[in-house]
Design an enzyme around this catalytic site. Structure first.
Site, PDB file in Angstrom:
ATOM      1  N   SER A 211       0.843  -1.195   0.000  1.00 46.96           N
ATOM      2  CA  SER A 211       0.000   0.000   0.000  1.00 46.96           C
ATOM      3  C   SER A 211       0.879   1.246   0.000  1.00 46.96           C
ATOM      4  CB  SER A 211      -0.953  -0.046   1.198  1.00 46.96           C
ATOM      5  OG  SER A 211      -1.963   0.918   1.084  1.00 46.96           O
ATOM      6  N   LYS A 215       4.253   2.272  -2.426  1.00 44.98           N
ATOM      7  CA  LYS A 215       4.617   3.529  -3.093  1.00 44.98           C
ATOM      8  C   LYS A 215       6.036   3.910  -2.700  1.00 44.98           C
ATOM      9  CE  LYS A 215      -0.101   5.102  -1.970  1.00 44.98           C
ATOM     10  NZ  LYS A 215      -0.897   4.514  -3.021  1.00 44.98           N
ATOM     11  N   TRP A 302      -9.830  -0.094  -5.339  1.00 42.78           N
ATOM     12  CA  TRP A 302      -9.305   1.241  -5.015  1.00 42.78           C
ATOM     13  C   TRP A 302      -7.909   1.417  -5.607  1.00 42.78           C
ATOM     14  CZ3 TRP A 302     -11.791   5.382  -3.928  1.00 42.78           C
ATOM     15  CH2 TRP A 302     -11.235   6.442  -3.210  1.00 42.78           C
ATOM     16  N   HIS A 353      -7.301  -6.029  -0.076  1.00 46.62           N
ATOM     17  CA  HIS A 353      -6.105  -5.185   0.041  1.00 46.62           C
ATOM     18  C   HIS A 353      -5.309  -5.623   1.267  1.00 46.62           C
ATOM     19  CE1 HIS A 353      -3.882  -1.369  -0.464  1.00 46.62           C
ATOM     20  NE2 HIS A 353      -3.962  -1.223   0.852  1.00 46.62           N
TER      21      HIS A 353
END
Length: 373
Positions: A211, A215, A302, A353
């Site tokens: 998540s 990044k 998402w 997720h």
């Protein structure tokens, strides 16, 4: 492949309009140009520490003798003070004693409860015992020890060590580094330590993030070429996923919910993705020809798995320019059917997720192949 292609910046076209056709021109011209665009418009500019020191606070046998546990304090200094990043590390004892161990480093953005490895049931988010059993060292640091994940005007954590106390937000440069860049900077300080530990193979270090950590892993890998493999799990917006036409979380959403994550300049592109001079395939291209692994989950709309996969495909020209092949397929895969190319990897996991042990074994399978382990 996708109707978004017409709006994407040309990966191999320099700002002066000259097309890059050789590896030398990519390395000398286009790669530095793209890196500068990401610093200016997205992640911000990272400082250099004044000093970095290491102290091994603990070293003892663990996991029934399978591993040696090390607790290391990584101390760094800046113009306005110093900080400490605690590193937890398990080095396997069962591998060939004359060879240092390759490493999986997790950028941890969850709580620390699962780090108690004496518990009967282990959390899948960081399955250290399974990592050690595969012959890899398992390393982890927590993002909060670099920069707490809250918007306090960039006064806490590492920002307060490198920026003058009391500097108002309005006086920060519009390309000043945000929290994602700070966490990536922390990963590089951990790499500074891994470089010194003779029990470890610093040439075979994989950095992993989930998540927001995913990044971070990508930006850390773009900046720090010492990382041999970068793993981005469910990283979505401003991670692995293409921003243009992305479903789910957009640049507007992420800047509104987490205004401290990126440079102030990034907010100019809220609902204006097509005006951004970069997109995330260009971030992945900065890692070429090193290994990149992107993973998605079926229920994680998402993050948008299709856009995460597309980013890998669109990074392929940079890999080919550097004599590294692409994924080997144009087709979005079915769940639980990993695609392991020579330097690029991808899988889609059934579920939500999260970061699961299944994901970890896919990462290690890919590393086995690429680290020649």
């Amino acid at each position: 492949m996708d109707n978004r292609l017409a709006t994407l910046p040309d990966l191999l076209m320099c700002k002066n309009g000259i097309q890059v056709t050789t590896a030398a021109d990519w390395i000398r011209k286009r790669r530095p140009e793209i890196l500068e665009l990401f610093r200016t418009h997205v992640y911000g500019r990272e400082p250099q520490p004044l000093s970095v020191r290491f102290h091994v606070a603990e070293e003892k046998g663990y996991m029934g003798g399978k591993a040696t546990r090390k607790k290391v304090d990584i101390t760094f200094t800046g113009p306005y003070g110093k900080g400490v990043i605690p590193l937890l590390l398990f080095v396997p004892n069962a591998i060939e004693t004359d060879k240092p161990a390759p490493v999986f480093l997790l950028i941890n953005n969850r709580d620390n409860d699962y780090l108690d490895l004496d518990q009967e049931e282990q959390d899948e988010f960081w399955p250290a015992k399974a990592i050690v059993d595969r012959g890899y060292a398992a390393a982890v640091f927590h993002v909060k020890d670099v920069d707490p994940d809250e918007h306090d005007g960039f006064r806490n954590g590492v920002h307060g060590i490198f920026e003058a106390p009391g500097t108002p937000d309005a006086q920060r440069p519009s390309d000043a580094w945000g929290t994602i860049a700070a966490w990536a900077w922390g990963a590089s300080r951990v790499m500074d330590y891994l470089d010194t530990d003779t029990d470890l193979d610093a040439n075979r270090v994989a950095v992993v993030g989930h998540s927001r950590g995913g990044k971070t892993a990508l930006w850390a890998g773009a900046l720090d070429e010492r990382f041999a493999m970068i793993v981005s799990n469910n990283s979505g917006s401003t991670g692995a996923a293409i921003s243009r036409g992305k479903k789910g979380e957009t640049i507007y959403h992420i800047n509104t919910r987490f205004p401290h994550w990126f440079a102030e300049n990034y907010k100019k592109y809220n609902d204006r993705e097509n005006e951004l001079p970069v997109d995330q395939h260009m971030l992945l291209s900065l890692i070429a020809p090193r290994c990149v692994y992107v993973s998605s989950a079926t229920e994680d709309t998402w993050a948008d798995p299709q856009s995460e996969f597309l980013s890998l495909k669109l990074a392929e020209p940079a890999y080919r320019l550097l004599s590294a092949p692409g994924l080997g397929t144009h087709s979005f895969p079915q769940p639980e059917t990993p695609i392991h190319g020579k330097k690029l990897g991808y899988h889609l996991r059934t579920g939500e997720h999260d970061l699961k042990e299944y994901d970890w074994h896919c990462f290690m399978d890919f590393a086995d192949k690429n680290f020649n382990y």
